[in-house]
Design a protein around this motif. Sequence first.
Motif, mmCIF file in Angstrom:
data_model
loop_
_atom_site.group_PDB
_atom_site.id
_atom_site.type_symbol
_atom_site.label_atom_id
_atom_site.label_comp_id
_atom_site.label_asym_id
_atom_site.label_seq_id
_atom_site.Cartn_x
_atom_site.Cartn_y
_atom_site.Cartn_z
ATOM 1 N N LYS A 31 34.116 -44.204 11.906
ATOM 2 C CA LYS A 31 34.834 -43.433 10.887
ATOM 3 C C LYS A 31 34.257 -43.677 9.495
ATOM 4 N N THR A 32 33.844 -44.925 9.235
ATOM 5 C CA THR A 32 33.225 -45.248 7.948
ATOM 6 C C THR A 32 31.922 -44.476 7.771
ATOM 7 N N ILE A 33 31.103 -44.443 8.817
ATOM 8 C CA ILE A 33 29.842 -43.691 8.764
ATOM 9 C C ILE A 33 30.112 -42.221 8.501
ATOM 10 N N LEU A 34 31.099 -41.666 9.181
ATOM 11 C CA LEU A 34 31.425 -40.251 9.040
ATOM 12 C C LEU A 34 31.836 -39.914 7.610
ATOM 13 N N PHE A 35 32.838 -40.627 7.088
ATOM 14 C CA PHE A 35 33.375 -40.276 5.770
ATOM 15 C C PHE A 35 32.410 -40.650 4.639
ATOM 16 N N THR A 36 31.690 -41.759 4.788
ATOM 17 C CA THR A 36 30.704 -42.131 3.770
ATOM 18 C C THR A 36 29.595 -41.089 3.693
ATOM 19 N N SER A 37 29.103 -40.651 4.852
ATOM 20 C CA SER A 37 28.046 -39.637 4.881
ATOM 21 C C SER A 37 28.521 -38.323 4.296
ATOM 22 N N LEU A 38 29.769 -37.961 4.590
ATOM 23 C CA LEU A 38 30.324 -36.721 4.026
ATOM 24 C C LEU A 38 30.388 -36.796 2.505
ATOM 25 N N ILE A 39 30.872 -37.931 1.989
ATOM 26 C CA ILE A 39 30.991 -38.101 0.532
ATOM 27 C C ILE A 39 29.616 -38.059 -0.128
ATOM 28 N N ILE A 40 28.648 -38.760 0.480
ATOM 29 C CA ILE A 40 27.286 -38.746 -0.071
ATOM 30 C C ILE A 40 26.718 -37.332 -0.082
ATOM 31 N N GLY A 41 26.943 -36.602 1.007
ATOM 32 C CA GLY A 41 26.456 -35.232 1.089
ATOM 33 C C GLY A 41 27.074 -34.333 0.038
ATOM 34 N N ILE A 42 28.374 -34.489 -0.181
ATOM 35 C CA ILE A 42 29.065 -33.669 -1.190
ATOM 36 C C ILE A 42 28.561 -34.004 -2.584
ATOM 37 N N ILE A 43 28.327 -35.312 -2.851
ATOM 38 C CA ILE A 43 27.797 -35.721 -4.159
ATOM 39 C C ILE A 43 26.396 -35.136 -4.371
ATOM 40 N N LEU A 44 25.541 -35.229 -3.355
ATOM 41 C CA LEU A 44 24.188 -34.671 -3.456
ATOM 42 C C LEU A 44 24.226 -33.162 -3.674
ATOM 43 N N GLN A 45 25.192 -32.525 -3.027
ATOM 44 C CA GLN A 45 25.343 -31.081 -3.198
ATOM 45 C C GLN A 45 25.788 -30.740 -4.613
ATOM 46 N N SER A 46 26.745 -31.529 -5.146
ATOM 47 C CA SER A 46 27.250 -31.274 -6.494
ATOM 48 C C SER A 46 26.186 -31.509 -7.568
ATOM 49 N N GLN A 47 25.216 -32.392 -7.246
ATOM 50 C CA GLN A 47 24.134 -32.682 -8.189
ATOM 51 C C GLN A 47 22.917 -31.774 -7.968
ATOM 52 N N ASN A 48 23.101 -30.784 -7.067
ATOM 53 C CA ASN A 48 22.027 -29.820 -6.750
ATOM 54 C C ASN A 48 20.777 -30.497 -6.192
ATOM 55 N N ILE A 49 20.944 -31.681 -5.593
ATOM 56 C CA ILE A 49 19.814 -32.351 -4.950
ATOM 57 C C ILE A 49 19.523 -31.694 -3.600
ATOM 58 N N ILE A 50 20.599 -31.254 -2.937
ATOM 59 C CA ILE A 50 20.426 -30.438 -1.736
ATOM 60 C C ILE A 50 21.025 -29.069 -2.022
ATOM 61 N N THR A 51 20.290 -28.036 -1.715
ATOM 62 C CA THR A 51 20.716 -26.670 -2.015
ATOM 63 C C THR A 51 20.348 -25.738 -0.859
ATOM 64 N N GLY A 52 20.840 -24.533 -0.942
ATOM 65 C CA GLY A 52 20.453 -23.495 0.004
ATOM 66 C C GLY A 52 20.872 -23.792 1.430
ATOM 67 N N TRP A 53 19.974 -23.487 2.363
ATOM 68 C CA TRP A 53 20.290 -23.596 3.784
ATOM 69 C C TRP A 53 20.446 -25.042 4.259
ATOM 70 N N THR A 54 19.995 -26.004 3.440
ATOM 71 C CA THR A 54 20.090 -27.417 3.850
ATOM 72 C C THR A 54 21.493 -28.010 3.655
ATOM 73 N N ILE A 55 22.357 -27.299 2.930
ATOM 74 C CA ILE A 55 23.690 -27.836 2.618
ATOM 75 C C ILE A 55 24.496 -28.090 3.891
ATOM 76 N N ILE A 56 24.582 -27.087 4.753
ATOM 77 C CA ILE A 56 25.431 -27.221 5.954
ATOM 78 C C ILE A 56 24.924 -28.317 6.892
ATOM 79 N N PRO A 57 23.627 -28.331 7.285
ATOM 80 C CA PRO A 57 23.183 -29.384 8.208
ATOM 81 C C PRO A 57 23.244 -30.791 7.631
ATOM 82 N N ILE A 58 22.931 -30.962 6.333
ATOM 83 C CA ILE A 58 22.907 -32.305 5.742
ATOM 84 C C ILE A 58 24.304 -32.783 5.367
#
Length: 274
Positions: free
Chosen positions: A23-50
């Motif tokens: 559960k820690t891996i799941l929620f930590t990865s989700l939070i990191i992904g959302i932060i990266l998305q908000s900082q435009n580090i990941i964009t476009g088609w890579t948002i959903i898979p990452i």
Amino acid sequence: MSENTTVEIAIKRGKWLIDYPAKTILFTSLIIGIILQSQNIITGWTIIPITYILPFFLACLYWCITITKWRIWAFKNVRNVHELKKRAIQERLIGADNSIYEKFEIKSQNDHKEWELLKSKFDKDDIFQNDPSISEQTIIYYSKIKNLFQTLLGFCGIAIGIYLTSDSNNIIFGILILVLGIYLCYKEFKEAFNTTPQIILNDKGIETVNTKFYNWENIKNEEVIRDGFGKNTHYYLVYDYPNGKEYLKIDDYNTNMKILNKLLILYRGRSVNK
């Protein structure tokens, strides 16, 4: 082979080794992904898979690897493997035999060999371990603490409903909340003053508010199961009796899955020993 580990210790170790880290891996990865998305580090088609697929994949991969290690350690070191298996399935650490969860477990060739050897332990019956601290009979009622908490929620719903109905834009929603609050208060008040035993357990048998008394020799497959996920999770006492099946929801009672399952094993064991 040491068999000094109790079922309870094995289950706790399983939760700390498998459930909580996954559960820690799941929620930590989700939070990191959302932060990266908000900082435009990941964009476009890579948002959903990452952001949304990778966290679930990592958590599942961790579970698939560690569940095998825990399963072999636990069934090697616990004597009462039948109870352990039932508890592990109830706690959702492992899946039932031939379930999809079992097929996803990652096992090496050595793991397969070791597990096949451990299966022979299921040919032996569990050893009954009495608990003198448990009385000769247990009577389960509605929980006053749960009733009080739910009643407070009902009053909050009434207050919010009255407030919302004062606004013409929210009057329908307010009425809905108000009705739900009134219903919850009525239901909890009714249960709080209900002194009828809901479940009676002893070494002779079991009786519930829905089902008459049956001796243990007339009862099969007794256990408490979990149904649903998240906020929709509910717990039920189930068992088979002659020409019928009990399926009693225990959410509002002064017990829980762990305690009641322990009582079922204890009282049946006392009956067998007598």
